[in-house]
Design an enzyme around this catalytic site. Sequence first.
Site, short mmCIF file in Angstrom:
data_model
loop_
_atom_site.label_atom_id
_atom_site.label_comp_id
_atom_site.label_asym_id
_atom_site.label_seq_id
_atom_site.Cartn_x
_atom_site.Cartn_y
_atom_site.Cartn_z
N PRO A 2 0.82 -1.21 0.00
CA PRO A 2 0.00 0.00 0.00
C PRO A 2 0.85 1.26 0.00
O PRO A 2 1.94 1.31 0.58
CB PRO A 2 -0.79 -0.12 1.30
CG PRO A 2 0.04 -0.97 2.18
CD PRO A 2 0.77 -1.92 1.28
N THR A 3 0.32 2.27 -0.67
CA THR A 3 0.92 3.60 -0.66
C THR A 3 -0.16 4.59 -0.26
O THR A 3 -1.24 4.62 -0.85
CB THR A 3 1.46 3.97 -2.05
OG1 THR A 3 2.44 3.01 -2.44
CG2 THR A 3 2.08 5.36 -2.04
#
Length: 63
Positions: A2-3
């Site tokens: 995830p970012t």
Amino acid sequence: MPTYHVEMMEGRTLDQKKKLVAELTRVSVEVLAVAPESVDVIITDIKRENWATGGKLWSEPRD
């Protein structure tokens, strides 16, 4: 991996940002079952003069 892109008004301290990044990472590891090294957080500080809510810039006096 995830970012997270976090946009917020400038003025937070480095300590506050460190805590935010640590908590976003901790929750991501817990909920998404990912390694902490796979979590990216990008923080963008925005000047109050460049942010408006309800048609009014945050750099202007609030009622």
